[in-house]
Design a protein around this motif. Structure first.
Motif, mmCIF file in Angstrom:
data_model
loop_
_atom_site.group_PDB
_atom_site.id
_atom_site.type_symbol
_atom_site.label_atom_id
_atom_site.label_comp_id
_atom_site.label_asym_id
_atom_site.label_seq_id
_atom_site.Cartn_x
_atom_site.Cartn_y
_atom_site.Cartn_z
ATOM 1 N N VAL A 110 43.606 37.668 35.697
ATOM 2 C CA VAL A 110 42.343 36.962 35.923
ATOM 3 C C VAL A 110 41.181 37.952 35.911
ATOM 4 C CG1 VAL A 110 41.002 35.694 37.669
ATOM 5 C CG2 VAL A 110 43.345 34.994 37.131
ATOM 6 N N TRP A 111 41.366 39.090 36.566
ATOM 7 C CA TRP A 111 40.321 40.116 36.578
ATOM 8 C C TRP A 111 40.024 40.587 35.147
ATOM 9 C CZ3 TRP A 111 37.004 42.235 40.020
ATOM 10 C CH2 TRP A 111 36.359 43.395 39.622
ATOM 11 N N TRP A 112 41.077 40.853 34.400
ATOM 12 C CA TRP A 112 40.923 41.352 33.029
ATOM 13 C C TRP A 112 40.197 40.339 32.152
ATOM 14 C CZ3 TRP A 112 43.996 40.076 28.472
ATOM 15 C CH2 TRP A 112 43.729 40.914 27.390
ATOM 16 N N LEU A 113 40.600 39.084 32.256
ATOM 17 C CA LEU A 113 39.980 38.054 31.427
ATOM 18 C C LEU A 113 38.564 37.713 31.891
ATOM 19 C CD1 LEU A 113 42.991 35.622 30.935
ATOM 20 C CD2 LEU A 113 41.999 37.178 29.237
ATOM 21 N N GLY A 114 38.363 37.692 33.216
ATOM 22 C CA GLY A 114 37.084 37.238 33.743
ATOM 23 C C GLY A 114 36.023 38.305 33.896
ATOM 24 N N ILE A 124 50.188 40.260 39.615
ATOM 25 C CA ILE A 124 50.103 40.330 38.155
ATOM 26 C C ILE A 124 49.094 39.308 37.638
ATOM 27 C CG2 ILE A 124 51.390 39.933 36.020
ATOM 28 C CD1 ILE A 124 53.868 41.072 37.601
ATOM 29 N N LEU A 125 49.151 38.098 38.156
ATOM 30 C CA LEU A 125 48.199 37.070 37.729
ATOM 31 C C LEU A 125 46.770 37.423 38.147
ATOM 32 C CD1 LEU A 125 50.220 33.793 38.381
ATOM 33 C CD2 LEU A 125 49.639 34.845 36.185
ATOM 34 N N GLY A 126 46.622 38.028 39.326
ATOM 35 C CA GLY A 126 45.302 38.478 39.767
ATOM 36 C C GLY A 126 44.722 39.517 38.826
ATOM 37 N N ALA A 127 45.562 40.442 38.372
ATOM 38 C CA ALA A 127 45.101 41.445 37.407
ATOM 39 C C ALA A 127 44.718 40.780 36.091
ATOM 40 C CB ALA A 127 46.190 42.491 37.180
ATOM 41 N N GLY A 136 37.584 46.398 44.341
ATOM 42 C CA GLY A 136 39.042 46.260 44.263
ATOM 43 C C GLY A 136 39.718 46.636 45.566
ATOM 44 N N GLY A 137 39.272 47.722 46.185
ATOM 45 C CA GLY A 137 39.841 48.135 47.469
ATOM 46 C C GLY A 137 39.606 47.108 48.555
ATOM 47 N N LEU A 138 38.407 46.531 48.588
ATOM 48 C CA LEU A 138 38.107 45.493 49.574
ATOM 49 C C LEU A 138 38.972 44.253 49.358
ATOM 50 C CD1 LEU A 138 34.210 45.794 49.733
ATOM 51 C CD2 LEU A 138 35.863 46.452 51.506
ATOM 52 N N ILE A 139 39.180 43.890 48.108
ATOM 53 C CA ILE A 139 40.010 42.716 47.813
ATOM 54 C C ILE A 139 41.468 42.975 48.199
ATOM 55 C CG2 ILE A 139 40.948 41.282 45.941
ATOM 56 C CD1 ILE A 139 38.175 41.543 44.584
ATOM 57 N N ILE A 140 41.987 44.146 47.847
ATOM 58 C CA ILE A 140 43.380 44.472 48.191
ATOM 59 C C ILE A 140 43.558 44.524 49.709
ATOM 60 C CG2 ILE A 140 45.129 46.300 48.123
ATOM 61 C CD1 ILE A 140 44.084 46.919 45.276
ATOM 62 N N GLY A 141 42.642 45.208 50.391
ATOM 63 C CA GLY A 141 42.720 45.289 51.851
ATOM 64 C C GLY A 141 42.618 43.929 52.510
#
Length: 157
Positions: free
Chosen positions: A81-85, A76-79, A18-23
């Protein structure tokens, strides 16, 4: 018990990812557009749609509110997608009523705006560009968070 297991009972790898993706996202936004990906200005620029007071109608809020709102919706959509996937749609539960979460979110947004930034702006973008004021802001945020968490734990115990 292993310290890593007690601090991260579900593992630490997803936090690293998650940190790598956010950064990477913040870096890409800056490299491709020259824009800083902090979220506290999203608060004020979003309110500029509804509140006609001079503070919210400043050019820096009105001129950037379109991309900032799209940026926030993307988070919000990224979260989602993460939650569903990746989280398998497992629903986390909280005993906190929805209205308290909304009020708390408002105060966090207001406080971030009052403090001229938040952890995303200072902690990711500011520290990434080696800005001294961002280091001071992050140290202040973290000290306040540690103090608040310890006080709340004692108060609620």
């Amino acid at each position: 018990m292993n310290l890593s297991l007690s601090l991260f009972p579900l593992g630490w790898q997803h936090y690293l990812l998650g940190g790598l993706i956010i950064g990477s996202g913040a870096a890409l936004l800056f490299v491709l557009t020259g824009r800083i990906g902090g979220m506290s200005t999203v608060f004020s620029s979003s309110w500029s749609y509804l509140v006609q007071r001079p503070f919210f109608q400043q050019g820096r809020f009105v001129d950037s509110r379109g991309w900032r709102l799209a940026y926030a919706l993307g988070l919000i959509l990224g979260a989602l997608v993460w939650w569903l996937g990746f989280a398998g749609g497992v629903r986390e539960a909280t005993a906190v009523p929805a209205w308290q979460l909304l009020v708390g979110g408002f105060f966090v947004g207001y406080g971030a705006r009052l403090g001229n930034g938040c952890t995303s702006g200072h902690g990711i973008c500011g520290l990434g560009s080696l800005q001294w004021p961002s280091l001071l802001a992050v140290l202040t945020f973290m000290a306040t968070a540690f103090l608040t968490a310890n006080m709340a734990a004692r108060w609620l115990a």
